[in-house]
Design a protein around this motif. Structure first.
Motif, PDB file in Angstrom:
ATOM      1  N   ASP A   7       0.847  -1.188   0.000  1.00 24.52           N
ATOM      2  CA  ASP A   7       0.000   0.000   0.000  1.00 24.52           C
ATOM      3  C   ASP A   7       0.883   1.239   0.000  1.00 24.52           C
ATOM      4  OD1 ASP A   7      -0.158   1.263   3.035  1.00 24.52           O
ATOM      5  OD2 ASP A   7       0.280  -0.871   3.045  1.00 24.52           O
ATOM      6  N   ILE A   8       0.290   2.367  -0.364  1.00 27.11           N
ATOM      7  CA  ILE A   8       0.999   3.640  -0.372  1.00 27.11           C
ATOM      8  C   ILE A   8       0.463   4.479   0.788  1.00 27.11           C
ATOM      9  CG2 ILE A   8       1.552   5.737  -1.651  1.00 27.11           C
ATOM     10  CD1 ILE A   8       2.714   3.264  -2.923  1.00 27.11           C
ATOM     11  N   ARG A   9       1.348   4.895   1.670  1.00 25.25           N
ATOM     12  CA  ARG A   9       0.960   5.729   2.801  1.00 25.25           C
ATOM     13  C   ARG A   9       1.451   7.154   2.560  1.00 25.25           C
ATOM     14  NH1 ARG A   9       2.471   1.855   7.997  1.00 25.25           N
ATOM     15  NH2 ARG A   9       1.479  -0.051   7.188  1.00 25.25           N
ATOM     16  N   GLN A  10       0.618   8.115   2.909  1.00 26.43           N
ATOM     17  CA  GLN A  10       0.997   9.516   2.841  1.00 26.43           C
ATOM     18  C   GLN A  10       1.520   9.929   4.210  1.00 26.43           C
ATOM     19  OE1 GLN A  10       1.022  11.260  -0.022  1.00 26.43           O
ATOM     20  NE2 GLN A  10       0.191   9.471  -1.107  1.00 26.43           N
ATOM     21  N   LEU A  11       2.804  10.270   4.277  1.00 31.93           N
ATOM     22  CA  LEU A  11       3.446  10.583   5.549  1.00 31.93           C
ATOM     23  C   LEU A  11       3.649  12.088   5.688  1.00 31.93           C
ATOM     24  CD1 LEU A  11       6.233   7.837   5.502  1.00 31.93           C
ATOM     25  CD2 LEU A  11       3.889   7.637   6.365  1.00 31.93           C
ATOM     26  N   ARG A  12       3.165  12.644   6.781  1.00 29.99           N
ATOM     27  CA  ARG A  12       3.376  14.056   7.083  1.00 29.99           C
ATOM     28  C   ARG A  12       4.606  14.160   7.965  1.00 29.99           C
ATOM     29  NH1 ARG A  12       1.637  18.587   4.491  1.00 29.99           N
ATOM     30  NH2 ARG A  12       1.230  20.307   5.924  1.00 29.99           N
ATOM     31  N   LEU A  13       5.643  14.845   7.485  1.00 34.57           N
ATOM     32  CA  LEU A  13       6.909  14.909   8.207  1.00 34.57           C
ATOM     33  C   LEU A  13       6.977  16.141   9.091  1.00 34.57           C
ATOM     34  CD1 LEU A  13       9.388  13.709   5.447  1.00 34.57           C
ATOM     35  CD2 LEU A  13       7.913  12.371   6.967  1.00 34.57           C
ATOM     36  N   ARG A  14       8.006  16.191   9.916  1.00 36.91           N
ATOM     37  CA  ARG A  14       8.117  17.272  10.897  1.00 36.91           C
ATOM     38  C   ARG A  14       8.341  18.624  10.255  1.00 36.91           C
ATOM     39  NH1 ARG A  14      12.073  17.290   8.183  1.00 36.91           N
ATOM     40  NH2 ARG A  14      14.147  17.871   8.841  1.00 36.91           N
ATOM     41  N   THR A  15       8.701  18.644   8.979  1.00 37.48           N
ATOM     42  CA  THR A  15       8.890  19.905   8.264  1.00 37.48           C
ATOM     43  C   THR A  15       7.614  20.329   7.539  1.00 37.48           C
ATOM     44  OG1 THR A  15       9.794  18.547   6.486  1.00 37.48           O
ATOM     45  CG2 THR A  15      11.371  19.665   7.904  1.00 37.48           C
ATOM     46  N   ASP A  16       6.513  19.648   7.854  1.00 33.64           N
ATOM     47  CA  ASP A  16       5.218  19.932   7.236  1.00 33.64           C
ATOM     48  C   ASP A  16       5.226  19.705   5.738  1.00 33.64           C
ATOM     49  OD1 ASP A  16       3.847  20.471   9.545  1.00 33.64           O
ATOM     50  OD2 ASP A  16       4.272  22.618   9.508  1.00 33.64           O
ATOM     51  N   ILE A  17       5.984  18.722   5.305  1.00 39.50           N
ATOM     52  CA  ILE A  17       5.856  18.270   3.930  1.00 39.50           C
ATOM     53  C   ILE A  17       5.310  16.847   3.960  1.00 39.50           C
ATOM     54  CG2 ILE A  17       7.762  19.725   3.129  1.00 39.50           C
ATOM     55  CD1 ILE A  17       9.363  17.112   2.758  1.00 39.50           C
ATOM     56  N   THR A  18       4.647  16.472   2.889  1.00 38.86           N
ATOM     57  CA  THR A  18       4.061  15.141   2.783  1.00 38.86           C
ATOM     58  C   THR A  18       4.796  14.354   1.716  1.00 38.86           C
ATOM     59  OG1 THR A  18       1.884  15.936   3.466  1.00 38.86           O
ATOM     60  CG2 THR A  18       1.955  13.843   2.284  1.00 38.86           C
ATOM     61  N   VAL A  19       5.140  13.122   2.054  1.00 40.72           N
ATOM     62  CA  VAL A  19       5.796  12.234   1.090  1.00 40.72           C
ATOM     63  C   VAL A  19       5.032  10.920   1.058  1.00 40.72           C
ATOM     64  CG1 VAL A  19       8.047  13.307   1.521  1.00 40.72           C
ATOM     65  CG2 VAL A  19       7.441  11.199   2.710  1.00 40.72           C
ATOM     66  N   PRO A  20       4.852  10.332  -0.137  1.00 39.33           N
ATOM     67  CA  PRO A  20       4.256   9.003  -0.203  1.00 39.33           C
ATOM     68  C   PRO A  20       5.311   7.936   0.051  1.00 39.33           C
ATOM     69  CG  PRO A  20       4.657   9.809  -2.411  1.00 39.33           C
ATOM     70  CD  PRO A  20       5.122  10.888  -1.469  1.00 39.33           C
ATOM     71  N   CYS A  21       4.877   6.835   0.633  1.00 43.00           N
ATOM     72  CA  CYS A  21       5.810   5.740   0.927  1.00 43.00           C
ATOM     73  C   CYS A  21       5.136   4.407   0.628  1.00 43.00           C
ATOM     74  CB  CYS A  21       6.242   5.792   2.393  1.00 43.00           C
ATOM     75  SG  CYS A  21       7.456   4.525   2.857  1.00 43.00           S
ATOM     76  N   LEU A  22       5.760   3.636  -0.251  1.00 45.48           N
ATOM     77  CA  LEU A  22       5.312   2.275  -0.503  1.00 45.48           C
ATOM     78  C   LEU A  22       5.667   1.407   0.693  1.00 45.48           C
ATOM     79  CD1 LEU A  22       4.371  -0.044  -2.514  1.00 45.48           C
ATOM     80  CD2 LEU A  22       6.805  -0.274  -3.057  1.00 45.48           C
ATOM     81  N   VAL A  23       4.687   0.657   1.182  1.00 49.78           N
ATOM     82  CA  VAL A  23       4.916  -0.302   2.256  1.00 49.78           C
ATOM     83  C   VAL A  23       4.520  -1.672   1.713  1.00 49.78           C
ATOM     84  CG1 VAL A  23       4.346  -1.007   4.600  1.00 49.78           C
ATOM     85  CG2 VAL A  23       4.424   1.437   4.006  1.00 49.78           C
ATOM     86  N   GLN A  24       5.465  -2.601   1.730  1.00 49.30           N
ATOM     87  CA  GLN A  24       5.202  -3.907   1.110  1.00 49.30           C
ATOM     88  C   GLN A  24       5.910  -5.013   1.871  1.00 49.30           C
ATOM     89  OE1 GLN A  24       5.224  -3.941  -3.137  1.00 49.30           O
ATOM     90  NE2 GLN A  24       5.843  -6.077  -3.285  1.00 49.30           N
ATOM     91  N   ASP A  25       5.185  -6.090   2.133  1.00 52.70           N
ATOM     92  CA  ASP A  25       5.772  -7.280   2.749  1.00 52.70           C
ATOM     93  C   ASP A  25       6.204  -8.246   1.660  1.00 52.70           C
ATOM     94  OD1 ASP A  25       5.507  -6.776   5.555  1.00 52.70           O
ATOM     95  OD2 ASP A  25       3.353  -7.086   5.353  1.00 52.70           O
ATOM     96  N   THR A  26       7.424  -8.771   1.789  1.00 54.05           N
ATOM     97  CA  THR A  26       7.908  -9.753   0.824  1.00 54.05           C
ATOM     98  C   THR A  26       8.191 -11.095   1.484  1.00 54.05           C
ATOM     99  OG1 THR A  26      10.247  -9.145   1.088  1.00 54.05           O
ATOM    100  CG2 THR A  26       8.964  -7.911  -0.546  1.00 54.05           C
ATOM    101  N   GLY A  27       7.702 -11.283   2.697  1.00 52.69           N
ATOM    102  CA  GLY A  27       7.924 -12.548   3.378  1.00 52.69           C
ATOM    103  C   GLY A  27       7.431 -12.490   4.803  1.00 52.69           C
ATOM    104  N   ARG A  28       7.540 -13.603   5.507  1.00 53.14           N
ATOM    105  CA  ARG A  28       6.942 -13.712   6.829  1.00 53.14           C
ATOM    106  C   ARG A  28       7.777 -13.057   7.922  1.00 53.14           C
ATOM    107  NH1 ARG A  28       2.651 -17.067   7.003  1.00 53.14           N
ATOM    108  NH2 ARG A  28       2.277 -18.423   5.214  1.00 53.14           N
ATOM    109  N   THR A  29       9.079 -12.942   7.732  1.00 50.77           N
ATOM    110  CA  THR A  29       9.916 -12.429   8.822  1.00 50.77           C
ATOM    111  C   THR A  29       9.763 -10.930   9.006  1.00 50.77           C
ATOM    112  OG1 THR A  29      11.817 -12.149   7.343  1.00 50.77           O
ATOM    113  CG2 THR A  29      11.622 -14.251   8.494  1.00 50.77           C
ATOM    114  N   GLY A  30       9.458 -10.213   7.933  1.00 53.56           N
ATOM    115  CA  GLY A  30       9.168  -8.793   8.050  1.00 53.56           C
ATOM    116  C   GLY A  30      10.327  -7.925   8.468  1.00 53.56           C
TER     117      GLY A  30
END
Length: 266
Positions: free
Chosen positions: A4-27
Motif C-alpha cells: 500500500d501507499i501511505r501519505q506521511l506528514r513529516l516534521r517539516t510539514d511536507i508530505t511524502v508518499p511511501c510504498l509499504v510492502q511485505d515480501t515474506g513472513r519475517t518482516g
C-alpha cells in the motif's frame, strides 16, 4: 505480496508518499532510498526479488509525488527527512539501502541517527561529492520550463553496460520531468556542499558496499577508502557493471542484500 501507499506528514510539514510492502513472513524492516532525479519507482525491479522483508520505499522531498518546497535541500535536511519517515511509520530502526546519491543520504542518516540504522547497503554510493561532478554546470544552467530532451539526455551521463528495459528508462524520464528546476538544482547543490558523512562521524552499522567496476563517476580508490572508513564494511565489486548498479543488476543486488541481511541477523 501485500502493498500500500501511505501519505506521511513529516516534521517539516511536507508530505511524502511511501510504498509499504511485505515480501515474506519475517518482516525485516528495509528502508529504500532512491537517487537524485529518481523516485521510489526506481526500485520496481528490485522489490519483487527481495524476500523476508517489510519494505518501505518513500519518494524523497522534491521528487516523485512528494511535496516540492522551495526551501532546504541540504544533505542534513534530507537525513532528517529519512529519520522522520521512520518515525512516521513507527519503525524504530531499519536496514537501509541507498542507491547512488541515496547511499550518500544513507551514510548521513547512519552518522546522525545511528540508532535508526540497523544495517547499511550502499549501491554505487559516493565517498564525497565536494568536487562537483562534470554535469553540475549543466544543472546550474537549467531554466524554466524543464526540457524533456534535456531530461532524456541526462540519463546518458552514466553509460550502461547491461541492457535495461525500455519501460524502466521511460519511468526514469517521467521521474525527472516531475522535478521542478529548483529541485534539480537544490538537491545537487545540497549534495555537493555537504561535508562527506564519513568525515563527520563514524558509521558503526554493519555495511555492504556494492560498486560497478566500470563506474565512470566513482573512482575505485574512493570505494576502497569508503570501505576502510566503516569498520567491518564489505566491498563487493560488480566488474561488468557501471555506475547504475541498481538499474543494471537488480537480481544480483537482491541476492547480495538478502544474503547480507541473513548474515548480520544470525
Amino acid at each position: 505480496m501485500d502493498a500500500d501507499i501511505r501519505q506521511l506528514r513529516l516534521r517539516t510539514d511536507i508530505t511524502v508518499p511511501c510504498l509499504v510492502q511485505d515480501t515474506g513472513r519475517t518482516g525485516t524492516p528495509l528502508l529504500l532510498l532512491h537517487a537524485w532525479g529518481e523516485s521510489r519507482k526506481s526500485f520496481d525491479r528490485l522489490i519483487p526479488l527481495l524476500t523476508g522483508c517489510r519494505i518501505y520505499a518513500p519518494d524523497l522531498r522534491g521528487q516523485g509525488d512528494a511535496d516540492k518546497p522551495a526551501g532546504d535541500y541540504s544533505l542534513a535536511e534530507q537525513a532528517e527527512d529519512a529519520a522522520a519517515i521512520l518515525d512516521a511509520l513507527g519503525v524504530p530502526s531499519a536496514a537501509v539501502v541507498g542507491s547512488s546519491s541515496g547511499g550518500y543520504l544513507a551514510q548521513q542518516l547512519a552518522v546522525t541517527h545511528p540508532e535508526k540504522v540497523a544495517a547499511l547497503v550502499l549501491v554505487g554510493s559516493p565517498l564525497s561529492l565536494q568536487g562537483r561532478p562534470a554535469f553540475a554546470d549543466e544543472v546550474d544552467a537549467l531554466s524554466v520550463p524543464l526540457d524533456e530532451a534535456w531530461v532524456r539526455d541526462s540519463l546518458t551521463w552514466f553509460p550502461l553496460v547491461h541492457d535495461v528495459p525500455d519501460w524502466y528508462i521511460e519511468d526514469r524520464v517521467r521521474d525527472g520531468l516531475k522535478m521542478p528546476v529548483h529541485v534539480w538544482k537544490g538537491i545537487l547543490n545540497g549534495l555537493c556542499d555537504a561535508t562527506p558523512p564519513t568525515e563527520t562521524g563514524t558509521i558503526h552499522s554493519p555495511t555492504l558496499i556494492l560498486w560497478g567496476g566500470q563506474d565512470n563517476l566513482l573512482p575505485a580508490a574512493d570505494q576502497r577508502t569508503l570501505a576502510a572508513r566503516i569498520p567491518g564494511a564489505v566491498l563487493r565489486i560488480y566488474r561488468d557493471a557501471a555506475h547504475l548498479v541498481l538499474w543494471e543488476c537488480p537480481e544480483r543486488v537482491a541476492e547480495d542484500i538478502t544474503a547480507f541481511l541473513r548474515t548480520f541477523q544470525e
